[in-house]
Design a protein around this motif. Sequence first.
Motif, PDB file in Angstrom:
ATOM      1  N   THR A 142       0.892  -1.233   0.204  1.00  0.00           N
ATOM      2  CA  THR A 142       0.123   0.065  -0.047  1.00  0.00           C
ATOM      3  C   THR A 142       0.942   1.149  -0.046  1.00  0.00           C
ATOM      4  O   THR A 142       1.771   1.261   0.274  1.00  0.00           O
ATOM      5  N   GLU A 143       0.276   2.520  -0.288  1.00  0.00           N
ATOM      6  CA  GLU A 143       1.033   3.724  -0.377  1.00  0.00           C
ATOM      7  C   GLU A 143       1.563   3.840   0.994  1.00  0.00           C
ATOM      8  O   GLU A 143       0.801   3.558   2.079  1.00  0.00           O
ATOM      9  N   ALA A 144       2.671   4.436   0.819  1.00  0.00           N
ATOM     10  CA  ALA A 144       3.439   4.768   2.157  1.00  0.00           C
ATOM     11  C   ALA A 144       3.031   6.100   2.790  1.00  0.00           C
ATOM     12  O   ALA A 144       3.007   7.122   2.200  1.00  0.00           O
ATOM     13  N   THR A 145       2.518   6.056   4.188  1.00  0.00           N
ATOM     14  CA  THR A 145       2.586   7.256   4.830  1.00  0.00           C
ATOM     15  C   THR A 145       3.819   7.400   5.468  1.00  0.00           C
ATOM     16  O   THR A 145       4.566   6.763   5.557  1.00  0.00           O
ATOM     17  N   PRO A 146       4.029   8.570   6.003  1.00  0.00           N
ATOM     18  CA  PRO A 146       5.175   8.826   6.764  1.00  0.00           C
ATOM     19  C   PRO A 146       5.410   7.783   8.033  1.00  0.00           C
ATOM     20  O   PRO A 146       6.862   7.585   8.095  1.00  0.00           O
ATOM     21  N   LEU A 147       4.670   7.431   8.703  1.00  0.00           N
ATOM     22  CA  LEU A 147       4.679   6.397   9.583  1.00  0.00           C
ATOM     23  C   LEU A 147       5.360   5.069   8.895  1.00  0.00           C
ATOM     24  O   LEU A 147       6.055   4.496   9.511  1.00  0.00           O
TER      25      LEU A 147
END
Length: 446
Positions: free
Chosen positions: A417-422
């Motif tokens: 999935t798309e990477a969030t900052p976390l």
Amino acid sequence: MASTSQQNEEEPGSSSVVNPVDEVRAMTWGSELKEDVFLRWSQGFVFSDDEPMALLQYEGGPCAIIAPLQAFLVKNLLFSQESQCEEGTESWRQTNGDQRKHLLLCAMQDVISSVSSGSYFLVLQEDKQELTIENVAGSSDGEPTHVTFHRNLRIQTYKSEDELRGALMTTYHMFVGHGGVLLFLYSVLLTKGLAVIQEEMEDPSEPLIDGIYGHGNQCLINLMVTGRAVSNVFDHEKDVAGLQMKGISKQSLIGFLTILENLKYCEVGTLLKNPNYPIWLLASETHLTVFFSRELALVATETKWEEARRVFSEYDTEGSGFIQCAMLQNVLEALELVAVPEYVEFMTQRLDPEKCGIVLQNMFMAEFFPDEPDRLLPEYFTVYHYNGISRSNPNSKVMFLKGRGSAPNPGELEVLTEATPLKSCLRTKWPTFEADWENNVKPSIN
């Protein structure tokens, strides 16, 4: 036990004695201390009304102290013998009263003891009344708050951990009151020894707290986490253009991951990525938060197969699944495999029969590490995230956000999935990390 006042008298025939409070203040802030930055750091250790064991951070800056202390607090809460609770329950989240005070004191002692070489120092307020912004600011005619604060400090010395423990209990009200974070920081610095800190830092002239933005630097973060004020987060030492750069020397109790590694600005070594306990500080560009779990398999010893995949990935800087043939010798050397030129040339031909100039990760692993170990991590595991700033939390309530994490083997992964900052931060340790968070919240590391 001996007490040292903030003021030192001049000795006959000598120049004035250097005041240790002035020294620690200079190391912390540099030559200039801005009043607004000081006020952001002037809070005490305060617990959230919405999560009994979560510390509050009112403004940006003091996360360099609050987040590490929160991490040690979680360590004692979840993993000390006296704090063990049944698996699958969250009774630990209800800890309150004297037990909460005890765990905070234990966390403070953990940090101070980690920097001590045999003696311990506490920096305390001169009077035993809690100083507030109002009465400090009003105590002098137009004098900046930070001047009054530092004038009202004294230093207490202790010779054993038992003495330190007793002193922390009797002075607890000072650390949870106004200025308590700074009292604790100064106590850690003096216990470590200012000269020792300067020896460990790459640039001793750099203050530990940025004078403009108020953020603690990496030396301060490393000191809080590992007991050493080195400037880097890689393992051991590195020779860079003839300079010996100091890194992390041993496995830490608490880990550290940073989004700056995802952005290729630094390299976090295995000693910080694989701590003793499944608790990590997560660093954004400007803030520190805490990620933790009760799942000890997250810090299980790395297998040779896992090490090989990790090392190969370090040279695969684009994450494309291959490296240039010219890097093969470096990978073999890093894994302590045969790396003489003749063998490297032979393996290059074997791994790149089409002479494309690249070595695929799958072919490399099949050749050198064909037997993938049984999966050590469970398929899913419970994780938590803490951010001490209320505005960075859902409904502005500082709480431990709960999620279900997973880190499937790359071969089992259908889509990332798309990477969030976390996620970007956590994927520097688990490249396939995913998490579903309760109530569809999105934890913030800022």
